[in-house]
Design a protein around this motif. Structure first.
Motif, PDB file in Angstrom:
ATOM      1  N   THR A  15       0.874  -1.195   0.285  1.00  0.00           N
ATOM      2  CA  THR A  15       0.129   0.137   0.072  1.00  0.00           C
ATOM      3  C   THR A  15       0.964   0.849  -0.014  1.00  0.00           C
ATOM      4  OG1 THR A  15      -1.643  -1.210   1.137  1.00  0.00           O
ATOM      5  CG2 THR A  15      -1.489   1.065   1.330  1.00  0.00           C
ATOM      6  N   VAL A  16       0.448   1.991  -1.338  1.00  0.00           N
ATOM      7  CA  VAL A  16       1.954   3.390  -1.291  1.00  0.00           C
ATOM      8  C   VAL A  16       0.682   4.597  -1.369  1.00  0.00           C
ATOM      9  CG1 VAL A  16       3.299   4.228  -2.110  1.00  0.00           C
ATOM     10  CG2 VAL A  16       2.861   2.166  -1.970  1.00  0.00           C
ATOM     11  N   ASP A  17       0.528   5.256  -0.368  1.00  0.00           N
ATOM     12  CA  ASP A  17      -0.632   6.472  -0.372  1.00  0.00           C
ATOM     13  C   ASP A  17      -1.596   6.262  -0.708  1.00  0.00           C
ATOM     14  OD1 ASP A  17      -0.959   8.892  -0.955  1.00  0.00           O
ATOM     15  OD2 ASP A  17      -0.524   9.096  -3.678  1.00  0.00           O
ATOM     16  N   GLY A  18      -1.807   5.392  -0.041  1.00  0.00           N
ATOM     17  CA  GLY A  18      -3.490   4.574   0.148  1.00  0.00           C
ATOM     18  C   GLY A  18      -4.130   3.829  -0.599  1.00  0.00           C
ATOM     19  N   LYS A  19      -2.921   3.719  -1.298  1.00  0.00           N
ATOM     20  CA  LYS A  19      -3.153   2.228  -3.276  1.00  0.00           C
ATOM     21  C   LYS A  19      -2.684   1.404  -2.949  1.00  0.00           C
ATOM     22  CE  LYS A  19      -4.829   6.619  -5.945  1.00  0.00           C
ATOM     23  NZ  LYS A  19      -3.869   7.711  -7.097  1.00  0.00           N
ATOM     24  N   ILE A  20      -3.018   0.523  -3.172  1.00  0.00           N
ATOM     25  CA  ILE A  20      -2.361  -1.264  -3.850  1.00  0.00           C
ATOM     26  C   ILE A  20      -1.606  -0.920  -4.963  1.00  0.00           C
ATOM     27  CG2 ILE A  20      -2.818  -2.847  -4.273  1.00  0.00           C
ATOM     28  CD1 ILE A  20      -3.139  -2.791  -1.098  1.00  0.00           C
ATOM     29  N   PHE A  21      -0.528  -0.999  -4.872  1.00  0.00           N
ATOM     30  CA  PHE A  21       0.687  -1.617  -5.932  1.00  0.00           C
ATOM     31  C   PHE A  21       1.157  -3.199  -5.884  1.00  0.00           C
ATOM     32  CE2 PHE A  21       0.465   2.805  -5.799  1.00  0.00           C
ATOM     33  CZ  PHE A  21       0.270   3.396  -6.810  1.00  0.00           C
ATOM     34  N   PHE A  22       1.613  -2.956  -6.969  1.00  0.00           N
ATOM     35  CA  PHE A  22       2.689  -4.862  -7.465  1.00  0.00           C
ATOM     36  C   PHE A  22       3.873  -4.262  -6.957  1.00  0.00           C
ATOM     37  CE2 PHE A  22      -1.375  -6.550  -8.721  1.00  0.00           C
ATOM     38  CZ  PHE A  22      -1.719  -6.848  -7.734  1.00  0.00           C
ATOM     39  N   ALA A  23       4.714  -4.612  -6.087  1.00  0.00           N
ATOM     40  CA  ALA A  23       6.547  -4.284  -6.361  1.00  0.00           C
ATOM     41  C   ALA A  23       7.138  -4.503  -7.460  1.00  0.00           C
ATOM     42  CB  ALA A  23       6.575  -4.632  -4.830  1.00  0.00           C
ATOM     43  N   CYS A  24       6.432  -5.905  -7.817  1.00  0.00           N
ATOM     44  CA  CYS A  24       7.314  -6.657  -8.911  1.00  0.00           C
ATOM     45  C   CYS A  24       7.337  -5.921 -10.450  1.00  0.00           C
ATOM     46  CB  CYS A  24       6.601  -8.120  -8.487  1.00  0.00           C
ATOM     47  SG  CYS A  24       4.857  -7.864  -9.403  1.00  0.00           S
ATOM     48  N   VAL A  25       5.835  -5.909 -10.625  1.00  0.00           N
ATOM     49  CA  VAL A  25       6.124  -4.521 -11.765  1.00  0.00           C
ATOM     50  C   VAL A  25       6.097  -2.847 -11.251  1.00  0.00           C
ATOM     51  CG1 VAL A  25       4.682  -6.249 -13.201  1.00  0.00           C
ATOM     52  CG2 VAL A  25       3.740  -5.346 -12.073  1.00  0.00           C
ATOM     53  N   ASP A  26       5.244  -2.279 -10.964  1.00  0.00           N
ATOM     54  CA  ASP A  26       5.422  -0.856 -10.625  1.00  0.00           C
ATOM     55  C   ASP A  26       6.622  -0.181  -9.655  1.00  0.00           C
ATOM     56  OD1 ASP A  26       2.298  -0.900 -11.172  1.00  0.00           O
ATOM     57  OD2 ASP A  26       1.598  -1.634  -9.191  1.00  0.00           O
ATOM     58  N   GLY A  27       6.920  -1.186  -8.512  1.00  0.00           N
ATOM     59  CA  GLY A  27       8.184  -0.997  -8.524  1.00  0.00           C
ATOM     60  C   GLY A  27       9.314  -1.891  -9.136  1.00  0.00           C
ATOM     61  N   PRO A  28      10.523  -2.558  -7.829  1.00  0.00           N
ATOM     62  CA  PRO A  28      10.531  -1.767  -6.568  1.00  0.00           C
ATOM     63  C   PRO A  28      10.483  -0.766  -6.083  1.00  0.00           C
ATOM     64  CG  PRO A  28      12.372  -3.290  -7.411  1.00  0.00           C
ATOM     65  CD  PRO A  28      11.693  -2.528  -8.640  1.00  0.00           C
ATOM     66  N   GLU A  29      10.740  -0.105  -6.565  1.00  0.00           N
ATOM     67  CA  GLU A  29      10.975   1.257  -5.538  1.00  0.00           C
ATOM     68  C   GLU A  29       9.441   2.567  -5.673  1.00  0.00           C
ATOM     69  OE1 GLU A  29      14.157   3.548  -7.481  1.00  0.00           O
ATOM     70  OE2 GLU A  29      15.908   1.574  -7.345  1.00  0.00           O
ATOM     71  N   PHE A  30       9.837   3.018  -4.331  1.00  0.00           N
ATOM     72  CA  PHE A  30       8.326   4.048  -4.123  1.00  0.00           C
ATOM     73  C   PHE A  30       8.722   5.022  -3.435  1.00  0.00           C
ATOM     74  CE2 PHE A  30       6.517  -0.718  -4.970  1.00  0.00           C
ATOM     75  CZ  PHE A  30       5.861  -0.088  -5.718  1.00  0.00           C
ATOM     76  N   ASP A  31       7.590   6.008  -3.283  1.00  0.00           N
ATOM     77  CA  ASP A  31       8.367   6.985  -2.324  1.00  0.00           C
ATOM     78  C   ASP A  31       8.357   6.822  -0.881  1.00  0.00           C
ATOM     79  OD1 ASP A  31       8.024   9.739  -0.965  1.00  0.00           O
ATOM     80  OD2 ASP A  31       7.020  10.748  -2.425  1.00  0.00           O
TER      81      ASP A  31
END
Length: 281
Positions: free
Chosen positions: A228-244
């Motif tokens: 959960t990033v900024d209240g939304k669901i993301f998948f680390a494998c394709v949306d990440g692995p890097e996030f704010d």
């Protein structure tokens, strides 16, 4: 089959492999990872591409023994092969000329940080790197990071090398001496990234973290690596692995990492009984 061409023990439970994987090496970029199996019946685990050699078709995998699969990997020798490797996976790091970048790494997270350090330096940034560990021999890849850093700061909990303290102490020191930091990366144990992000907020620094949730296929199909990033669901494998880091739900993320601890212990205990001596210690 992916042949191991070199193997080094960096520290207790930490190993460094170079593996033949020419197609992956040819396309790899900083911040990406692979998913591998040790043998036909093994589980799939993600490991960051710590380095790559396109000319010789090699990728570098640095890992810590934390469960059965990594323990099995540590028992392999030069000339042995991994069953399969998929990659490169994940979204590469955003490499630009930002100005001054602050790079913070701990444990085997240093292996994930190193290719980003290298890429940012080659892009023309001033690179200040902080590496931390409980004691000196657990701070790996110091010379590699030093090569691409304008300044390297070591912190150890016991004061055996560099500054006695933790990486957040060094972060505050860098900012308090007047350094203008344009972007920050923090990669390491989840607790370190959580408190690194907390320190960055206090210091008014933008910060990126590399998340390592449970993962199976690495392509976004299984949903196992959701964060959960900024209240939304993301998948680390394709949306990440890097996030704010400022937007990550750290409590949820760390709770999910502990989800299968009992099962992992059972599997590891069975493996120890099979192999006998724990050569990874």
């Amino acid at each position: 089959m992916y042949e191991i061409v070199s193997k080094e023990k960096l520290a207790p439970k930490e190993f460094d492999l170079w593996v033949k994987a020419p197609r992956i090496a040819n396309h790899a970029k900083a911040g990406q990872f692979v998913v591998l199996r040790v043998n036909e019946n093994g589980e799939r685990i993600p490991l960051t591409i710590a380095d790559y050699d396109k000319e010789n078709g090699l990728i570098r995998l640095i890992f810590q023994v934390v469960g059965k699969t990594t323990a099995a990997m540590s028992c392999l020798s030069v000339g042995d092969s991994l069953k399969d490797i998929s990659g490169p996976l994940g979204t590469p790091s955003e490499i630009e000329k930002y100005g001054t970048v602050l790079m913070i790494g701990g444990g085997v997270g240093i292996a994930a940080l190193y290719p980003i350090i290298k890429a940012l330096k080659l892009a023309g940034n001033k690179v200040i790197t902080i590496l931390g560990g409980r004691t000196s021999n657990l701070v790996v890849m110091k010379e590699e990071c030093r090569k691409y850093s304008d300044e390297l700061i070591i912190t150890t909990d016991d004061g055996s090398e560099g500054m006695k303290g933790v990486v957040t102490d060094a972060m505050k020191m860098v900012v308090e001496r007047g350094e203008k930091v344009d972007r920050t990366w923090c990669i390491g144990p989840s607790i370190m990234m959580k408190f690194g992000t907390k320190a960055a907020k206090e210091l008014n620094l933008p910060i990126w973290v590399s998340l390592n949730p449970l993962m199976v296929d690495g392509t976004g199909m299984c949903g196992c690596c959701r964060v959960t990033v900024d209240g939304k669901i993301f998948f680390a494998c394709v949306d990440g692995p890097e996030f704010d880091g400022h937007k990550v739900n750290w409590d949820e993320f760390m709770s999910r990492l502990r989800q299968y601890k009992d099962e992992e212990k059972i599997s590891m205990d069975k493996f120890k009984a099979e192999v006998g001596e724990e050569t990874w210690l």
